[in-house]
Design an enzyme around this catalytic site. Structure first.
Site, short mmCIF file in Angstrom:
data_model
loop_
_atom_site.label_atom_id
_atom_site.label_comp_id
_atom_site.label_asym_id
_atom_site.label_seq_id
_atom_site.Cartn_x
_atom_site.Cartn_y
_atom_site.Cartn_z
N HIS A 19 0.86 -1.20 0.00
CA HIS A 19 0.00 0.00 0.00
C HIS A 19 0.89 1.23 0.00
O HIS A 19 1.24 1.77 1.04
CB HIS A 19 -0.91 -0.04 1.25
CG HIS A 19 -1.95 1.04 1.28
ND1 HIS A 19 -3.15 0.88 1.96
CD2 HIS A 19 -2.00 2.28 0.73
CE1 HIS A 19 -3.87 1.99 1.83
NE2 HIS A 19 -3.19 2.86 1.09
N HIS A 21 1.15 4.83 -2.43
CA HIS A 21 0.76 5.66 -3.58
C HIS A 21 2.04 6.33 -4.05
O HIS A 21 2.65 7.11 -3.30
CB HIS A 21 -0.26 6.71 -3.16
CG HIS A 21 -1.50 6.12 -2.55
ND1 HIS A 21 -2.64 5.90 -3.27
CD2 HIS A 21 -1.75 5.66 -1.30
CE1 HIS A 21 -3.56 5.35 -2.49
NE2 HIS A 21 -3.04 5.20 -1.28
N HIS A 195 -9.59 0.78 -1.37
CA HIS A 195 -9.56 1.41 -0.06
C HIS A 195 -10.98 1.30 0.51
O HIS A 195 -11.96 1.64 -0.17
CB HIS A 195 -9.20 2.89 -0.17
CG HIS A 195 -7.75 3.18 -0.40
ND1 HIS A 195 -7.04 2.63 -1.42
CD2 HIS A 195 -6.89 3.98 0.29
CE1 HIS A 195 -5.79 3.09 -1.36
NE2 HIS A 195 -5.67 3.91 -0.33
N GLU A 198 -11.34 3.12 5.99
CA GLU A 198 -10.33 4.04 6.54
C GLU A 198 -11.12 5.13 7.28
O GLU A 198 -11.12 5.17 8.50
CB GLU A 198 -9.47 4.64 5.42
CG GLU A 198 -8.44 5.66 5.89
CD GLU A 198 -7.72 6.39 4.72
OE1 GLU A 198 -8.24 6.38 3.59
OE2 GLU A 198 -6.65 6.98 4.99
N ASP A 276 1.70 3.98 2.84
CA ASP A 276 0.64 4.81 2.23
C ASP A 276 1.22 5.97 1.41
O ASP A 276 1.32 5.85 0.19
CB ASP A 276 -0.33 5.32 3.31
CG ASP A 276 -1.73 5.61 2.78
OD1 ASP A 276 -2.01 5.32 1.61
OD2 ASP A 276 -2.57 6.10 3.56
N ASP A 277 1.56 7.07 2.08
CA ASP A 277 2.14 8.24 1.41
C ASP A 277 3.33 8.72 2.23
O ASP A 277 3.24 9.69 2.99
CB ASP A 277 1.08 9.35 1.32
CG ASP A 277 -0.14 8.90 0.53
OD1 ASP A 277 -0.08 8.89 -0.70
OD2 ASP A 277 -1.14 8.51 1.17
N1 HPA Z 1 -6.76 7.19 1.21
C1 HPA Z 1 -7.41 7.49 0.10
N2 HPA Z 1 -6.83 7.97 -0.98
C2 HPA Z 1 -5.51 8.17 -0.95
C3 HPA Z 1 -4.77 7.89 0.16
C4 HPA Z 1 -5.42 7.35 1.30
O1 HPA Z 1 -4.84 7.06 2.37
N3 HPA Z 1 -3.49 8.20 -0.15
C5 HPA Z 1 -3.46 8.65 -1.41
N4 HPA Z 1 -4.70 8.65 -1.91
ZN ZN Z 2 -3.86 4.71 0.52
#
Ligand code: HPA
Ligand code: ZN
EC number: 3.5.4.2
Length: 343
Positions: A19, A21, A195, A198, A276-277
């Protein structure tokens, strides 16, 4: 608490990232370098000013800055440089394999051709130091027709994509909005993830599974609000790609001590740890592992389970999966053997 032995284990163990991006790996320094290279003007005067803006209150407040950061990506080489930087950085964290999300609509909406995006990212994956495959994500705040048009653009590059996912603003955009496009992707033999859970409710996890037929859930941490769903995820061994630092920065949990990762693992769920990011949330894979092992009562057995889960839940071919799992087992066998035992 994290002692030196546990620190060594989680840093050194072989792992997969499921996971990430790729646009979220764009560091402020690279954003500024690319802005200069491409003659793009930014709303922030310096790297420090940009970094100071990374104070998020929820998913949407992050997404606004994340999409602005991606606006400096124009040329194939920009996508290559961003991806290569991630692969090199992850290699240093003993990531052996990464399944990388990319958001083509963020770029095609600005007039960047689809082929520029995918060719740059894909070429870096061929040249980089670790195994890597690509998952194309649809932006759920846009329409399903837009997602279908994006899939059409991707068809000539079908062999460069292992699967598709669903990201961006979750609330108000349930998985079932994308039923037709996911069904087409399934028929094309693409692997499916989304996703869900969350910021959105457990019901979104259920429709991602039952309507979209996804194989893994990205995040999914809100599943514990439904005992029935939790039991199902454990029984069907549906993997969750959990992102601890992201969850704190976007206030899914108030503090790391309150994160539910131990509960998920001890309930028998196939939870994994991911970044994630990483450029926006304070760290790459090992930063995420160290943060949860520091804050939560996680053991060496949990570390081994997390490393195994990351490969088990991957979309690698069975033979490659077996080889990586053997590497994990070998790592933990030698970590617990002899005078220099680190377990
Ligand atoms: N959630 C949804 N979209 C996203 C995320 C995330 O954590 N990171 C980059 N796009
Ligand atoms: Zn994500």
């Amino acid at each position: 608490m994290l002692n030196d032995q546990m620190r060594n284990i989680v840093q050194q163990m072989p792992k997969a990232e499921l996971h990430i991006h790729i646009e979220g790996s764009l560091e402020p320094e690279l954003i500024f370098a690319l802005a200069q290279r491409n003659g793009v003007s930014l709303a922030y005067g310096s790297v420090d000013e940009l970094r100071a803006a990374y104070a998020f209150s929820d998913l949407q407040s992050f997404l606004d800055i994340y999409y602005a950061g991606a606006s400096v990506l124009l040329k194939e080489q920009d996508f290559y440089d961003m991806t290569m930087a991630y692969l090199v950085r992850s290699h240093a964290d003993n990531v052996r394999h990464a399944e990388i999300f990319f958001d083509p609509q963020t770029h095609t909406a600005r007039g960047v051709p689809f082929e520029t995006v995918i060719n740059g990212i894909w070429r870096a994956c061929q040249d980089g130091p670790i195994s890597a495959t690509l998952i194309m994500c649809f932006l759920r705040h846009l329409s399903e027709d837009d997602a279908i048009a994006t899939l059409e653009e991707a068809l000539p590059f079908r062999d460069k994509i292992i699967g598709v996912g669903l990201d961006s603003s979750e609330r108000g955009h349930p998985p079932e909005k994308f039923t037709r496009v996911f069904e087409r992707c399934r028929q094309l033999g693409l692997r499916l993830v989304a996703h869900a859970g969350e910021e959105g409710p457990p019901a979104y996890i259920e429709t991602a599974l039952d309507v979209l037929n996804v194989e893994r859930i990205d995040h999914g941490v809100r599943c514990l609000e439904s005992p029935e769903l939790t039991a199902r995820l454990a029984k069907e061994q549906i993997a969750l790609t959990v992102c601890p630092l992201s969850n704190i920065k976007l206030r899914v949990f108030g503090e790391m001590e309150a994160h539910n990762l131990v509960t998920l693992l001890d309930a028998g769920l196939v939870a994994t740890v991911n970044s994630d990011d990483p450029a926006y949330f304070g760290g790459y894979m090992n930063d995420n592992f160290l943060a949860v092992f520091d804050a939560l009562p996680l053991t060496a057995a949990h570390a081994r389970q997390l490393a195994r889960n990351s490969f088990t839940a991957s979309f690698l071919a069975p033979e490659a999966k077996r080889a990586f799992l053997a590497e994990v087992d070998q790592f933990f066998a030698s970590a617990s053997a002899g005078n220099n035992a680190i377990i």
